[in-house]
Design a protein around this motif. Structure first.
Motif, mmCIF file in Angstrom:
data_model
loop_
_atom_site.group_PDB
_atom_site.id
_atom_site.type_symbol
_atom_site.label_atom_id
_atom_site.label_comp_id
_atom_site.label_asym_id
_atom_site.label_seq_id
_atom_site.Cartn_x
_atom_site.Cartn_y
_atom_site.Cartn_z
ATOM 1 N N MET A 1 0.841 -1.157 0.000
ATOM 2 C CA MET A 1 0.000 0.000 0.000
ATOM 3 C C MET A 1 0.898 1.235 0.000
ATOM 4 S SD MET A 1 -2.652 1.369 2.903
ATOM 5 C CE MET A 1 -2.380 -0.041 3.863
ATOM 6 N N SER A 2 0.524 2.206 -0.809
ATOM 7 C CA SER A 2 1.342 3.402 -0.905
ATOM 8 C C SER A 2 1.077 4.329 0.272
ATOM 9 C CB SER A 2 1.050 4.129 -2.210
ATOM 10 O OG SER A 2 -0.241 4.677 -2.167
ATOM 11 N N LEU A 3 2.012 5.200 0.523
ATOM 12 C CA LEU A 3 1.885 6.159 1.613
ATOM 13 C C LEU A 3 0.748 7.142 1.343
ATOM 14 C CD1 LEU A 3 2.975 7.232 4.264
ATOM 15 C CD2 LEU A 3 4.537 8.665 2.957
ATOM 16 N N PHE A 6 -2.545 5.492 2.142
ATOM 17 C CA PHE A 6 -2.733 5.369 3.584
ATOM 18 C C PHE A 6 -3.116 6.708 4.211
ATOM 19 C CE2 PHE A 6 -1.309 5.165 8.000
ATOM 20 C CZ PHE A 6 -2.007 4.042 8.408
ATOM 21 N N ILE A 7 -2.532 7.804 3.740
ATOM 22 C CA ILE A 7 -2.885 9.131 4.267
ATOM 23 C C ILE A 7 -4.320 9.484 3.900
ATOM 24 C CG2 ILE A 7 -2.381 11.605 4.067
ATOM 25 C CD1 ILE A 7 0.593 10.766 3.828
ATOM 26 N N LYS A 8 -4.736 9.171 2.659
ATOM 27 C CA LYS A 8 -6.135 9.405 2.258
ATOM 28 C C LYS A 8 -7.083 8.617 3.165
ATOM 29 C CE LYS A 8 -5.948 10.235 -2.702
ATOM 30 N NZ LYS A 8 -6.305 9.630 -3.987
ATOM 31 N N PHE A 9 -6.736 7.374 3.416
ATOM 32 C CA PHE A 9 -7.549 6.513 4.282
ATOM 33 C C PHE A 9 -7.663 7.119 5.677
ATOM 34 C CE2 PHE A 9 -7.021 3.189 7.589
ATOM 35 C CZ PHE A 9 -8.286 2.656 7.551
ATOM 36 N N GLU A 20 -10.228 -0.082 13.547
ATOM 37 C CA GLU A 20 -10.997 -1.320 13.415
ATOM 38 C C GLU A 20 -10.835 -1.924 12.021
ATOM 39 O OE1 GLU A 20 -15.581 -2.965 13.457
ATOM 40 O OE2 GLU A 20 -15.206 -0.838 13.221
ATOM 41 N N ILE A 21 -10.935 -1.101 10.996
ATOM 42 C CA ILE A 21 -10.815 -1.593 9.621
ATOM 43 C C ILE A 21 -9.416 -2.144 9.376
ATOM 44 C CG2 ILE A 21 -10.776 -0.882 7.200
ATOM 45 C CD1 ILE A 21 -13.024 1.092 7.914
ATOM 46 N N TYR A 22 -8.408 -1.402 9.787
ATOM 47 C CA TYR A 22 -7.038 -1.847 9.542
ATOM 48 C C TYR A 22 -6.708 -3.109 10.330
ATOM 49 C CZ TYR A 22 -2.419 -1.163 7.680
ATOM 50 O OH TYR A 22 -1.274 -1.317 6.968
ATOM 51 N N ARG A 23 -7.266 -3.243 11.531
ATOM 52 C CA ARG A 23 -6.991 -4.428 12.349
ATOM 53 C C ARG A 23 -7.664 -5.666 11.774
ATOM 54 N NH1 ARG A 23 -9.455 -6.862 16.874
ATOM 55 N NH2 ARG A 23 -11.131 -5.387 16.690
ATOM 56 N N LYS A 24 -8.904 -5.514 11.273
ATOM 57 C CA LYS A 24 -9.633 -6.682 10.775
ATOM 58 C C LYS A 24 -9.287 -7.042 9.335
ATOM 59 C CE LYS A 24 -13.524 -6.816 13.878
ATOM 60 N NZ LYS A 24 -14.947 -6.967 14.009
ATOM 61 N N ASP A 27 -5.758 -3.746 5.747
ATOM 62 C CA ASP A 27 -5.752 -2.912 4.559
ATOM 63 C C ASP A 27 -6.487 -1.614 4.858
ATOM 64 O OD1 ASP A 27 -5.313 -2.082 2.010
ATOM 65 O OD2 ASP A 27 -6.802 -3.388 1.078
ATOM 66 N N ALA A 28 -6.159 -0.583 4.126
ATOM 67 C CA ALA A 28 -6.810 0.711 4.298
ATOM 68 C C ALA A 28 -7.956 0.813 3.298
ATOM 69 C CB ALA A 28 -5.808 1.828 4.081
ATOM 70 N N LYS A 29 -9.193 0.820 3.778
ATOM 71 C CA LYS A 29 -10.364 0.890 2.900
ATOM 72 C C LYS A 29 -11.368 1.870 3.455
ATOM 73 C CE LYS A 29 -10.476 -3.505 0.600
ATOM 74 N NZ LYS A 29 -10.702 -3.015 -0.722
#
Length: 140
Positions: A1-3, A6-9, A20-24, A27-29
């Motif tokens: 994943m690009s930096l 990740f900043i946008k996320f 919660e999203i990143y832990r489960k 990925d950044a979504k």
């Protein structure tokens, strides 16, 4: 994943939801909530994502108890683009409105392998071999 991604996320949602999203998902979504099933899974869609990544599910189970069998078949077909119709809240409503097969109206259960609810088979055939029982002679 690009930096940059990740900043946008990080800027799109609250830090708690991002965690919660990143832990489960690892990925950044981010995206629009489409629906929730009876098991507590939440389904999202983001048409800006590249093909194959625009639909996803955040499991309702805790982090250590997540399993792919916890996604009902009607939501599985939506996730994998078999259909574009978003399923209804319950399986019965969904089957009536979308003309689904009868087996899709049954309640969905996760795979119980490795738990106390697992199906355990038993043998009804007499064993072909008997275990050896040594004969112990008394020493006098």
């Amino acid at each position: 994943m690009s930096l940059i991604r990740f900043i946008k996320f990080s800027l799109k949602q609250s830090p708690l939801k991002n965690f919660e999203i990143y832990r489960k998902l690892d990925d950044a979504k981010w995206g629009k909530l489409v629906g929730e099933d009876e098991l507590g899974n939440r389904y999202y869609m983001n048409p800006e994502e590249r093909y194959g990544r625009e639909r996803w599910c955040i499991p309702g189970a805790s982090h250590g108890k997540m399993d792919a069998s916890q996604i009902p078949p009607r939501w599985h077909s939506w996730l994998h683009k078999v259909t574009d119709e978003v399923p209804k809240a319950t399986a019965a409503e969904d089957a009536a409105s979308m003309h689904r097969p009868k087996w899709m109206t049954y309640p969905h259960y996760e795979n119980f392998t490795g738990t106390k609810k697992a199906n355990v088979t038993y043998n009804t055939v007499r064993p072909k071999y008997e275990s050896w029982q040594p004969a112990v002679a008394d020493r006098a």
